[in-house]
Design a protein around this motif. Structure first.
Motif: not given
Ligand code: NAP
Ligand code: F7E
Length: 355
Positions: A11-12, A15-17, A34, A36, A42, A45, A89, A103, A159, A187-188, A190, A198
């Motif tokens: 998930g690099i 956002q968090d990546g 990693i 995809r 894309n 970030r 991810a 999915y 989810y 928790f959330n 941003e 979002f």
């Molecule tokens: P995000 O911006 O949606 O990023 C998700 C990442 O996962 C993206 O790099 C995406 O790749 C990748 N991904 C999705 N499907 C994949 C697959 N099949 N194989 C490989 N990579 C895949 O999420 P985020 O906000 O950074 O959150 C990071 C993690 O923390 C997530 O697991 C989320 O559920 C969890 N989380 C987030 C929050 C929050 O408030 N942000 C709070 C609690 C937990 P693409 O760029 O190719 O789409």
């Protein structure tokens, strides 16, 4: 000389990546991520980190793999031999998880089994440290307020259910095989890297677009939901701190402060000097720009969820006591920073498409 630590981030490109890669590189890590396969690039970030992929001296590397493809994960782990694995991810959009439950379960739930099992089969389980991105969505229909590590989970979306499976799987590898595996119950959080779908980013992007005349109105769902919103830059530090502890454990990261979606809207539009006055109720409610008298916020039930999580607020006491972690960015600073970034893009004509 001490060996440079090696981290692998799934998930690099998210956002968090992006924030975590910045943090680990600043700490001297060799960072692998990693990505995809996608028909278009894309890497927005992490574009500033990704210079010459053929330069072997670089300490930042990307590999093609997918959470739905166990072999690809196995191969990357075998090649990279990481000290720390951060599993970020996910199909992370709660509303969309109702459209794609299978999915979402595959990526977020089984994906974790694929990663942990690959680590085990490669014989790396005794030294790799593993972080699982767990979530406050696990609390769902909340059983107590504020929520802590001991609050029971009542997930209310595909989810959250997939993340519950992942949470328990992580603990199972810790208990069954002695893995250093920890859940961050975040928790959330941003920031300017937040995805456009979002609500926080939708609001700051929409307020900027309306201000620059690029959009007439912002259409939202439930304005009354409340969340505990922090800054992702602060939260990735908490992830790293969990990986530095001698013993693995599970930690809530939160601010302890709650705001409604409505508060977020009001705060963002104040920054562009368009105070909002609310008129009407339910689907007929509108946000009126007090200065022009125009309705610029509307409600569309398309953005409602079949089952909503109405209220979340976390208790981060354990993270403070054991990790010395605390959020730094206030709610006001968070909204201001996101607005500043989106206003710049709107002014430059580079504002991304609506989420
Ligand atoms: P995000 O911006 O949606 O990023 C998700 C990442 O996962 C993206 O790099 C995406 O790749 C990748 N991904 C999705 N499907 C994949 C697959 N099949 N194989 C490989 N990579 C895949 O999420 P985020 O906000 O950074 O959150 C990071 C993690 O923390 C997530 O697991 C989320 O559920 C969890 N989380 C987030 C929050 C929050 O408030 N942000 C709070 C609690 C937990 P693409 O760029 O190719 O789409
Ligand atoms: O919704 C309401 C919506 O999609 C927040 C993910 O990072 O955090 C995130 O999940 C609230 C909800 O985030 C719109 O109904 C109103 O009550 O920004 P969100 P989320 O669902 O809280 C958790 C911790 C994660 O783990 C997730 O990965 O805002 N809302 N109007 C809206 N939400 C959206 N998306 N769009 C609207 O128009």
């Amino acid at each position: 000389m001490t060996k440079r630590k090696v981290a692998l981030i799934t998930g690099i490109t998210g956002q968090d990546g992006g924030y975590l890669a910045d943090l680990l590189l600043s700490k001297g890590y060799e960072v692998h991520g990693i990505r995809r396969r996608s028909s278009s690039v894309n890497l927005q970030r992490i574009g500033h980190l990704y210079r010459n992929p053929h330069d072997r001296a670089e300490n930042f590397h990307l590999h093609y793999a997918d959470m739905t493809d166990g072999m690809s994960l196995f191969q990357v782990l075998k090649d990279v031999r990481p000290d720390e694995v951060y599993n970020l991810a996910a199909q992370s959009h709660v509303r969309i998880s109702f459209d794609k439950p299978e999915y979402t379960s595959d990526v977020n739930g089984l994906g974790v089994v694929r990663l942990l099992e690959a680590i085990r089969l490669l014989g790396m389980g005794d030294h790799v440290r593993f972080y699982q991105a767990s979530t406050s969505e696990l609390y769902g229909n909340v059983q107590e307020t504020p929520q802590s590590e001991t609050t029971p989970f009542r997930p209310r979306s595909p989810y959250a259910i997939s993340k519950h499976f992942a949470f328990l799987t992580t603990i199972n590898y810790r208990e069954a095989y002695g893995f250093h595996a920890s859940n961050g119950i975040l928790f959330n959080h941003e920031g300017p890297y937040r995805g456009e779908g979002f609500v926080s980013r939708k609001i700051t992007r929409g307020a900027s677009a309306i201000h620059y005349g690029l959009q007439d109105k912002l259409v939202l769902g439930n304005l009354n939901a409340t969340r505990d919103w922090g800054h992702a830059r602060d939260y990735v530090e908490g992830m790293w701190l969990m990986m530095q502890r001698e013993e693995p454990s599970d930690y809530v990261l939160a601010t302890g402060e709650q705001h409604s979606v409505r508060d977020f809207v009001e705060r963002a539009f104040e920054i562009v000097d368009r105070p909002i006055e609310w008129d009407g109720a339910g689907l007929e409610e509108k946000g009126i720009d007090k200065k022009s008298g125009k309705a610029i916020i509307e409600i569309d039930p398309r953005f409602y969820r079949p089952a909503e999580v109405n209220s979340l607020v976390g208790n981060p006491a354990k993270a403070k006591d054991e990790l010395g972690w605390e959020h730094r960015t206030t709610f006001g600073q968070l909204v201001a920073e996101m607005m500043e970034a989106d206003m710049k893009q709107a002014a430059a004509g580079t504002l991304s498409a609506e989420g």
